[in-house]
Design a protein around this motif. Structure first.
Motif, PDB file in Angstrom:
ATOM      1  N   ALA A 123     -13.350  22.649  26.463  1.00 27.10           N
ATOM      2  CA  ALA A 123     -12.403  21.614  26.033  1.00 27.10           C
ATOM      3  C   ALA A 123     -12.294  21.572  24.512  1.00 27.10           C
ATOM      4  O   ALA A 123     -11.191  21.456  23.950  1.00 27.10           O
ATOM      5  CB  ALA A 123     -12.830  20.250  26.572  1.00 27.10           C
ATOM      6  N   ARG A 124     -13.424  21.677  23.819  1.00 25.56           N
ATOM      7  CA  ARG A 124     -13.417  21.644  22.347  1.00 25.56           C
ATOM      8  C   ARG A 124     -12.731  22.905  21.792  1.00 25.56           C
ATOM      9  O   ARG A 124     -11.969  22.831  20.838  1.00 25.56           O
ATOM     10  CB  ARG A 124     -14.846  21.541  21.818  1.00 25.56           C
ATOM     11  N   GLN A 125     -13.004  24.042  22.415  1.00 23.79           N
ATOM     12  CA  GLN A 125     -12.379  25.291  21.960  1.00 23.79           C
ATOM     13  C   GLN A 125     -10.865  25.233  22.182  1.00 23.79           C
ATOM     14  O   GLN A 125     -10.100  25.658  21.328  1.00 23.79           O
ATOM     15  CB  GLN A 125     -13.001  26.466  22.720  1.00 23.79           C
ATOM     16  N   ARG A 126     -10.439  24.682  23.324  1.00 27.91           N
ATOM     17  CA  ARG A 126      -9.000  24.522  23.588  1.00 27.91           C
ATOM     18  C   ARG A 126      -8.373  23.598  22.556  1.00 27.91           C
ATOM     19  O   ARG A 126      -7.286  23.877  22.037  1.00 27.91           O
ATOM     20  CB  ARG A 126      -8.762  23.975  24.996  1.00 27.91           C
ATOM     21  N   GLU A 127      -9.050  22.491  22.263  1.00 29.48           N
ATOM     22  CA  GLU A 127      -8.541  21.543  21.276  1.00 29.48           C
ATOM     23  C   GLU A 127      -8.404  22.203  19.903  1.00 29.48           C
ATOM     24  O   GLU A 127      -7.402  22.022  19.220  1.00 29.48           O
ATOM     25  CB  GLU A 127      -9.481  20.334  21.184  1.00 29.48           C
ATOM     26  N   GLU A 181      -3.471  29.470  23.915  1.00 36.59           N
ATOM     27  CA  GLU A 181      -4.161  30.236  24.949  1.00 36.59           C
ATOM     28  C   GLU A 181      -5.207  31.207  24.387  1.00 36.59           C
ATOM     29  O   GLU A 181      -5.951  31.836  25.143  1.00 36.59           O
ATOM     30  CB  GLU A 181      -3.165  30.987  25.839  1.00 36.59           C
ATOM     31  N   ASP A 182      -5.322  31.308  23.079  1.00 33.91           N
ATOM     32  CA  ASP A 182      -6.339  32.167  22.451  1.00 33.91           C
ATOM     33  C   ASP A 182      -7.745  31.578  22.558  1.00 33.91           C
ATOM     34  O   ASP A 182      -8.718  32.252  22.231  1.00 33.91           O
ATOM     35  CB  ASP A 182      -6.026  32.398  20.972  1.00 33.91           C
ATOM     36  N   TRP A 183      -7.857  30.353  23.029  1.00 32.02           N
ATOM     37  CA  TRP A 183      -9.161  29.685  23.020  1.00 32.02           C
ATOM     38  C   TRP A 183     -10.227  30.500  23.759  1.00 32.02           C
ATOM     39  O   TRP A 183     -11.375  30.551  23.327  1.00 32.02           O
ATOM     40  CB  TRP A 183      -9.059  28.264  23.596  1.00 32.02           C
ATOM     41  N   GLU A 184      -9.845  31.159  24.849  1.00 33.08           N
ATOM     42  CA  GLU A 184     -10.837  31.934  25.614  1.00 33.08           C
ATOM     43  C   GLU A 184     -11.349  33.134  24.817  1.00 33.08           C
ATOM     44  O   GLU A 184     -12.538  33.442  24.858  1.00 33.08           O
ATOM     45  CB  GLU A 184     -10.250  32.389  26.946  1.00 33.08           C
ATOM     46  N   SER A 185     -10.466  33.788  24.091  1.00 28.22           N
ATOM     47  CA  SER A 185     -10.897  34.914  23.253  1.00 28.22           C
ATOM     48  C   SER A 185     -11.851  34.433  22.165  1.00 28.22           C
ATOM     49  O   SER A 185     -12.885  35.059  21.909  1.00 28.22           O
ATOM     50  CB  SER A 185      -9.690  35.604  22.610  1.00 28.22           C
ATOM     51  N   PHE A 186     -11.515  33.318  21.521  1.00 26.15           N
ATOM     52  CA  PHE A 186     -12.395  32.787  20.474  1.00 26.15           C
ATOM     53  C   PHE A 186     -13.737  32.354  21.055  1.00 26.15           C
ATOM     54  O   PHE A 186     -14.775  32.514  20.427  1.00 26.15           O
ATOM     55  CB  PHE A 186     -11.719  31.641  19.714  1.00 26.15           C
ATOM     56  N   GLN A 187     -13.723  31.828  22.270  1.00 30.26           N
ATOM     57  CA  GLN A 187     -14.988  31.451  22.894  1.00 30.26           C
ATOM     58  C   GLN A 187     -15.850  32.689  23.167  1.00 30.26           C
ATOM     59  O   GLN A 187     -17.064  32.658  22.970  1.00 30.26           O
ATOM     60  CB  GLN A 187     -14.747  30.659  24.179  1.00 30.26           C
ATOM     61  N   ARG A 188     -15.217  33.794  23.574  1.00 29.75           N
ATOM     62  CA  ARG A 188     -15.969  35.046  23.761  1.00 29.75           C
ATOM     63  C   ARG A 188     -16.534  35.547  22.431  1.00 29.75           C
ATOM     64  O   ARG A 188     -17.673  35.991  22.367  1.00 29.75           O
ATOM     65  CB  ARG A 188     -15.079  36.118  24.393  1.00 29.75           C
ATOM     66  N   PHE A 189     -15.747  35.482  21.363  1.00 33.27           N
ATOM     67  CA  PHE A 189     -16.249  35.897  20.050  1.00 33.27           C
ATOM     68  C   PHE A 189     -17.441  35.030  19.653  1.00 33.27           C
ATOM     69  O   PHE A 189     -18.445  35.525  19.144  1.00 33.27           O
ATOM     70  CB  PHE A 189     -15.180  35.785  18.964  1.00 33.27           C
ATOM     71  N   ASP A 190     -17.327  33.719  19.886  1.00 26.07           N
ATOM     72  CA  ASP A 190     -18.408  32.796  19.513  1.00 26.07           C
ATOM     73  C   ASP A 190     -19.665  32.989  20.352  1.00 26.07           C
ATOM     74  O   ASP A 190     -20.744  32.573  19.952  1.00 26.07           O
ATOM     75  CB  ASP A 190     -17.942  31.341  19.621  1.00 26.07           C
ATOM     76  N   ALA A 199      -8.023  25.445  19.241  1.00 27.58           N
ATOM     77  CA  ALA A 199      -6.928  26.416  19.278  1.00 27.58           C
ATOM     78  C   ALA A 199      -5.572  25.707  19.246  1.00 27.58           C
ATOM     79  O   ALA A 199      -4.649  26.154  18.546  1.00 27.58           O
ATOM     80  CB  ALA A 199      -7.042  27.301  20.517  1.00 27.58           C
ATOM     81  N   GLN A 200      -5.453  24.622  19.965  1.00 29.96           N
ATOM     82  CA  GLN A 200      -4.195  23.850  19.973  1.00 29.96           C
ATOM     83  C   GLN A 200      -3.894  23.306  18.573  1.00 29.96           C
ATOM     84  O   GLN A 200      -2.778  23.434  18.073  1.00 29.96           O
ATOM     85  CB  GLN A 200      -4.300  22.696  20.984  1.00 29.96           C
ATOM     86  N   LYS A 201      -4.895  22.707  17.953  1.00 26.53           N
ATOM     87  CA  LYS A 201      -4.716  22.135  16.609  1.00 26.53           C
ATOM     88  C   LYS A 201      -4.366  23.227  15.596  1.00 26.53           C
ATOM     89  O   LYS A 201      -3.472  23.061  14.766  1.00 26.53           O
ATOM     90  CB  LYS A 201      -5.995  21.410  16.179  1.00 26.53           C
ATOM     91  N   THR A 202      -5.051  24.357  15.676  1.00 21.57           N
ATOM     92  CA  THR A 202      -4.788  25.463  14.762  1.00 21.57           C
ATOM     93  C   THR A 202      -3.391  26.024  14.997  1.00 21.57           C
ATOM     94  O   THR A 202      -2.658  26.315  14.042  1.00 21.57           O
ATOM     95  CB  THR A 202      -5.857  26.563  14.930  1.00 21.57           C
ATOM     96  N   ALA A 203      -3.000  26.165  16.250  1.00 22.98           N
ATOM     97  CA  ALA A 203      -1.681  26.700  16.585  1.00 22.98           C
ATOM     98  C   ALA A 203      -0.567  25.807  16.059  1.00 22.98           C
ATOM     99  O   ALA A 203       0.478  26.305  15.634  1.00 22.98           O
ATOM    100  CB  ALA A 203      -1.547  26.873  18.100  1.00 22.98           C
TER     101      ALA A 203
END
Length: 188
Positions: A46-50, A18-27, A52-56
């Motif tokens: 979708a790419r940011q979610r993917e 669920e951190d994908w939205e924060s990382f998208q804001r940083f980007d 974050a999921q892979k990293t998690a």
């Protein structure tokens, strides 16, 4: 019991899907991207979610890790911290940290780096930490000096972005230098 990953201001933790939205804001902030690495093309949600999921779900290997920096007061992701270039023979590693623009100047980076170095030096037995900082990033240069890093050199016109070349300032700190400034916790 306390955690080696929690300070007074921040908690270092694994990246969550669920951190994908924060990382998208940083980007979305070009300055944040440049300070962290370099400007990348925009990622779709979708790419940011993917990512974050892979990293998690990834397993840290050879002490190379990517951690979220979470503000305790806000219970929000405020940045990230990563280790890299682990050299077990020489006993050294590099690290990088990026705190989002909206969260700068609150001491988060200082505490996050201390927590990381306490672990890498005090638990993993590394001898030296190295960091590279863009020559124009005065805040990061000041952070490293405040933490006790020594400026070890400058690579002139080493990186190219924003239409020109930029210097890279090299910093290093040994485990003994860290322990002298930031004693290890006494609790066992």
């Amino acid at each position: 019991m306390t955690s080696a990953w929690v300070g007074e201001l921040v908690r270092l933790r694994g990246v969550e899907p669920e951190d994908w939205e924060s990382f998208q804001r940083f980007d979305a902030n070009t300055g944040d991207m440049r300070r962290a690495d370099r400007v990348h093309p925009p990622r779709s949600g979708a790419r940011q979610r993917e990512w974050a999921q892979k990293t998690a779900l990834g397993t840290p290997e050879n002490d190379t890790m990517m951690l979220g920096v979470e503000s305790l007061a806000e219970a929000a992701l405020v940045g990230m911290l990563a280790t890299d270039a682990v050299d077990y023979r020489a006993g050294r590693f590099t690290y990088g940290i990026s705190i989002g623009t909206d969260h700068k100047g609150r001491g988060y980076a200082t505490e996050a780096v201390r927590l990381l170095l306490n672990f890498m030096f005090g638990e993993r037995r590394f001898h030296k930490c190295e960091a590279s900082v863009w020559g124009f990033n005065e805040a990061s240069i000041a952070l490293h000096r405040k933490l006790g890093f020594t400026e070890e050199g400058r690579l002139r016109d080493h990186e190219f972005f924003a239409g020109r070349h930029h210097d890279v300032v090299l910093f290093g700190m040994t485990a003994a230098e860290f322990a002298a400034r930031h004693p290890y916790p006494r609790e066992i």
